[in-house]
Design a protein around this motif. Structure first.
Motif, PDB file in Angstrom:
ATOM      1  N   LEU A 179      24.551  37.147  28.023  1.00 38.88           N
ATOM      2  CA  LEU A 179      25.659  36.318  27.949  1.00 38.88           C
ATOM      3  C   LEU A 179      26.958  37.238  28.276  1.00 38.88           C
ATOM      4  CD1 LEU A 179      24.516  34.760  24.646  1.00 38.88           C
ATOM      5  CD2 LEU A 179      24.803  33.497  26.756  1.00 38.88           C
ATOM      6  N   ASP A 180      26.816  38.621  27.590  1.00 34.98           N
ATOM      7  CA  ASP A 180      27.832  39.476  28.032  1.00 34.98           C
ATOM      8  C   ASP A 180      28.288  39.577  29.425  1.00 34.98           C
ATOM      9  OD1 ASP A 180      29.928  41.180  26.934  1.00 34.98           O
ATOM     10  OD2 ASP A 180      28.548  42.936  27.585  1.00 34.98           O
ATOM     11  N   PHE A 181      27.395  39.428  30.331  1.00 34.61           N
ATOM     12  CA  PHE A 181      27.422  39.696  31.791  1.00 34.61           C
ATOM     13  C   PHE A 181      28.296  38.432  31.899  1.00 34.61           C
ATOM     14  CE2 PHE A 181      26.385  38.219  35.796  1.00 34.61           C
ATOM     15  CZ  PHE A 181      26.359  39.198  36.705  1.00 34.61           C
ATOM     16  N   LEU A 182      28.162  37.081  31.578  1.00 36.04           N
ATOM     17  CA  LEU A 182      28.612  36.172  31.974  1.00 36.04           C
ATOM     18  C   LEU A 182      30.154  36.021  31.388  1.00 36.04           C
ATOM     19  CD1 LEU A 182      26.149  33.203  31.337  1.00 36.04           C
ATOM     20  CD2 LEU A 182      26.718  34.288  33.669  1.00 36.04           C
ATOM     21  N   VAL A 183      30.507  36.615  30.452  1.00 37.35           N
ATOM     22  CA  VAL A 183      31.803  36.784  29.970  1.00 37.35           C
ATOM     23  C   VAL A 183      32.794  37.788  30.486  1.00 37.35           C
ATOM     24  CG1 VAL A 183      32.934  37.604  27.685  1.00 37.35           C
ATOM     25  CG2 VAL A 183      31.299  36.008  27.674  1.00 37.35           C
ATOM     26  N   ARG A 184      32.145  38.991  31.116  1.00 35.76           N
ATOM     27  CA  ARG A 184      32.633  39.945  31.846  1.00 35.76           C
ATOM     28  C   ARG A 184      32.888  39.406  33.263  1.00 35.76           C
ATOM     29  NH1 ARG A 184      30.900  43.876  32.826  1.00 35.76           N
ATOM     30  NH2 ARG A 184      29.448  44.837  32.264  1.00 35.76           N
ATOM     31  N   HIS A 185      32.166  38.676  33.607  1.00 35.91           N
ATOM     32  CA  HIS A 185      32.273  38.385  35.244  1.00 35.91           C
ATOM     33  C   HIS A 185      32.514  36.911  35.329  1.00 35.91           C
ATOM     34  CE1 HIS A 185      30.956  42.345  36.262  1.00 35.91           C
ATOM     35  NE2 HIS A 185      29.994  42.212  35.267  1.00 35.91           N
ATOM     36  N   PRO A 186      33.824  36.482  34.982  1.00 35.54           N
ATOM     37  CA  PRO A 186      33.824  35.041  34.848  1.00 35.54           C
ATOM     38  C   PRO A 186      33.894  34.267  36.275  1.00 35.54           C
ATOM     39  CG  PRO A 186      35.978  36.217  34.274  1.00 35.54           C
ATOM     40  CD  PRO A 186      34.849  37.014  34.435  1.00 35.54           C
ATOM     41  N   LEU A 187      34.392  34.889  37.202  1.00 39.28           N
ATOM     42  CA  LEU A 187      33.937  34.483  38.666  1.00 39.28           C
ATOM     43  C   LEU A 187      32.523  34.089  38.785  1.00 39.28           C
ATOM     44  CD1 LEU A 187      36.606  36.574  40.521  1.00 39.28           C
ATOM     45  CD2 LEU A 187      36.785  34.166  40.201  1.00 39.28           C
ATOM     46  N   LEU A 188      31.723  34.958  38.686  1.00 36.20           N
ATOM     47  CA  LEU A 188      30.441  34.868  38.857  1.00 36.20           C
ATOM     48  C   LEU A 188      29.925  33.893  37.980  1.00 36.20           C
ATOM     49  CD1 LEU A 188      29.219  38.657  39.084  1.00 36.20           C
ATOM     50  CD2 LEU A 188      29.469  37.123  40.988  1.00 36.20           C
ATOM     51  N   MET A 230      30.340  25.202  34.362  1.00 36.01           N
ATOM     52  CA  MET A 230      31.673  25.837  34.313  1.00 36.01           C
ATOM     53  C   MET A 230      32.418  25.742  35.667  1.00 36.01           C
ATOM     54  SD  MET A 230      31.748  27.534  31.391  1.00 36.01           S
ATOM     55  CE  MET A 230      33.581  27.931  31.707  1.00 36.01           C
ATOM     56  N   SER A 231      33.589  25.161  35.635  1.00 36.81           N
ATOM     57  CA  SER A 231      34.312  24.992  36.914  1.00 36.81           C
ATOM     58  C   SER A 231      35.361  26.051  36.952  1.00 36.81           C
ATOM     59  CB  SER A 231      35.232  23.698  36.761  1.00 36.81           C
ATOM     60  OG  SER A 231      36.246  23.678  37.388  1.00 36.81           O
ATOM     61  N   PRO A 232      35.600  26.475  38.177  1.00 37.35           N
ATOM     62  CA  PRO A 232      36.626  27.715  38.387  1.00 37.35           C
ATOM     63  C   PRO A 232      38.043  27.105  37.910  1.00 37.35           C
ATOM     64  CG  PRO A 232      35.470  27.027  40.434  1.00 37.35           C
ATOM     65  CD  PRO A 232      35.045  25.962  39.464  1.00 37.35           C
ATOM     66  N   ASN A 233      38.158  25.925  37.638  1.00 39.80           N
ATOM     67  CA  ASN A 233      39.409  25.241  36.958  1.00 39.80           C
ATOM     68  C   ASN A 233      39.853  25.254  35.620  1.00 39.80           C
ATOM     69  OD1 ASN A 233      40.409  24.692  39.695  1.00 39.80           O
ATOM     70  ND2 ASN A 233      39.133  22.692  39.636  1.00 39.80           N
ATOM     71  N   ASP A 234      38.439  25.825  34.984  1.00 41.51           N
ATOM     72  CA  ASP A 234      38.345  25.919  33.489  1.00 41.51           C
ATOM     73  C   ASP A 234      39.471  26.680  33.074  1.00 41.51           C
ATOM     74  OD1 ASP A 234      37.839  26.077  30.863  1.00 41.51           O
ATOM     75  OD2 ASP A 234      35.890  25.528  31.207  1.00 41.51           O
ATOM     76  N   PRO A 235      40.467  26.405  32.263  1.00 41.28           N
ATOM     77  CA  PRO A 235      41.478  27.258  31.994  1.00 41.28           C
ATOM     78  C   PRO A 235      41.332  28.128  30.977  1.00 41.28           C
ATOM     79  CG  PRO A 235      41.970  25.047  30.884  1.00 41.28           C
ATOM     80  CD  PRO A 235      41.001  24.908  31.689  1.00 41.28           C
ATOM     81  N   ARG A 236      39.757  28.087  30.143  1.00 48.61           N
ATOM     82  CA  ARG A 236      39.488  29.113  29.179  1.00 48.61           C
ATOM     83  C   ARG A 236      38.969  30.307  29.783  1.00 48.61           C
ATOM     84  NH1 ARG A 236      35.091  25.307  26.414  1.00 48.61           N
ATOM     85  NH2 ARG A 236      34.725  25.142  28.486  1.00 48.61           N
ATOM     86  N   LEU A 237      38.658  30.309  31.131  1.00 44.00           N
ATOM     87  CA  LEU A 237      38.275  31.332  31.932  1.00 44.00           C
ATOM     88  C   LEU A 237      39.232  32.263  32.256  1.00 44.00           C
ATOM     89  CD1 LEU A 237      35.336  29.750  34.086  1.00 44.00           C
ATOM     90  CD2 LEU A 237      35.272  31.084  32.052  1.00 44.00           C
ATOM     91  N   HIS A 238      40.636  31.735  32.497  1.00 45.43           N
ATOM     92  CA  HIS A 238      41.658  32.519  32.652  1.00 45.43           C
ATOM     93  C   HIS A 238      41.341  33.254  34.076  1.00 45.43           C
ATOM     94  CE1 HIS A 238      43.532  31.769  28.739  1.00 45.43           C
ATOM     95  NE2 HIS A 238      42.413  32.157  28.367  1.00 45.43           N
ATOM     96  N   LEU A 239      41.075  32.636  35.103  1.00 45.80           N
ATOM     97  CA  LEU A 239      40.543  33.285  36.286  1.00 45.80           C
ATOM     98  C   LEU A 239      41.904  33.825  36.989  1.00 45.80           C
ATOM     99  CD1 LEU A 239      37.681  30.931  37.600  1.00 45.80           C
ATOM    100  CD2 LEU A 239      37.503  33.412  36.905  1.00 45.80           C
ATOM    101  N   GLU A 240      43.211  33.196  36.599  1.00 47.04           N
ATOM    102  CA  GLU A 240      44.280  33.544  37.371  1.00 47.04           C
ATOM    103  C   GLU A 240      44.650  35.054  37.039  1.00 47.04           C
ATOM    104  OE1 GLU A 240      45.485  32.158  33.384  1.00 47.04           O
ATOM    105  OE2 GLU A 240      44.096  31.358  35.002  1.00 47.04           O
ATOM    106  N   GLU A 241      44.018  35.654  36.012  1.00 43.49           N
ATOM    107  CA  GLU A 241      44.463  37.027  35.542  1.00 43.49           C
ATOM    108  C   GLU A 241      43.718  38.084  36.243  1.00 43.49           C
ATOM    109  OE1 GLU A 241      44.365  36.906  31.245  1.00 43.49           O
ATOM    110  OE2 GLU A 241      45.306  35.059  31.127  1.00 43.49           O
ATOM    111  N   ALA A 242      44.486  39.079  36.460  1.00 42.40           N
ATOM    112  CA  ALA A 242      43.787  40.352  37.115  1.00 42.40           C
ATOM    113  C   ALA A 242      42.448  40.801  36.828  1.00 42.40           C
ATOM    114  CB  ALA A 242      44.761  41.455  37.275  1.00 42.40           C
TER     115      ALA A 242
END
Length: 187
Positions: free
Chosen positions: A50-59, A67-79
């Protein structure tokens, strides 16, 4: 003989561990709070996965269909969503972060996590009252609210799935069996 650790490197070491500790505490809290979830996290393998999934949201978006890449909870736009904060290694029986046992031991020692040792193979974890208070304080800061959002997203997306199922998806969808030898870094 090991050379003495300078106070500067010791301070960096402690800061790095504190970062991991808080993330793990946020993740355990998210797993406990998720409606329909297990109300705890087992350690070591399920927590590590689970920690792996949190630390690597793109993966995570490649691994979990929910999980969608558009899910705002993942904050994928952040560096930080595009970079690993520390390496994850492939171990013989799955993913592993070198600090996992140190981090969980520190959280238990500080009284922020509670454990059950009813099962001799697995340790079940949940936050203490003090741990929940730490999570509430951290989740209200801009620096940690993003991480807690990711923790909750992962907790919801994995609800109802066994650790073996999730680990199998990681191996299959990230080609860990073919592309990584034991001890390889997973980024």
């Amino acid at each position: 003989m090991t050379p003495p650790v300078s106070s500067r490197s010791r301070e960096h070491f402690l800061q790095e561990h504190a970062h991991h500790e808080l993330r793990v505490l946020l993740l355990v809290q998210a797993m406990v709070e998720t409606p329909g979830g297990p109300g705890h996290v087992d350690f070591p393998d399920p927590l590590t996965t689970l920690d792996f999934l949190v630390r690597h949201p793109l993966l995570t978006t490649r691994v979990l269909d929910q999980m969608s890449p558009n899910d705002p909870r993942l904050h994928l736009e952040e560096a930080d969503a595009r970079s690993a904060e520390s390496p994850m290694l492939r171990h013989r029986y799955g993913l592993g972060l070198e600090l996992d046992h140190t981090v969980v031991g520190a959280l238990l020692g500080r009284g922020l996590l509670i454990r059950s040792t009813d099962d001799p193979v697995r340790t079940t974890l949940w936050p203490s009252i003090q741990g929940t208070q730490v999570v509430r304080s951290a989740a209200n800061t801009s620096a940690w609210s993003t991480v807690f959002d990711r923790c909750r997203a992962v907790a919801e997306a994995t609800r109802g799935h066994s650790h073996d199922h999730i680990a199998g998806l990681i191996r299959k969808r990230l080609s860990l069996d073919q592309g990584h030898d034991f001890g390889d870094l997973i980024t």
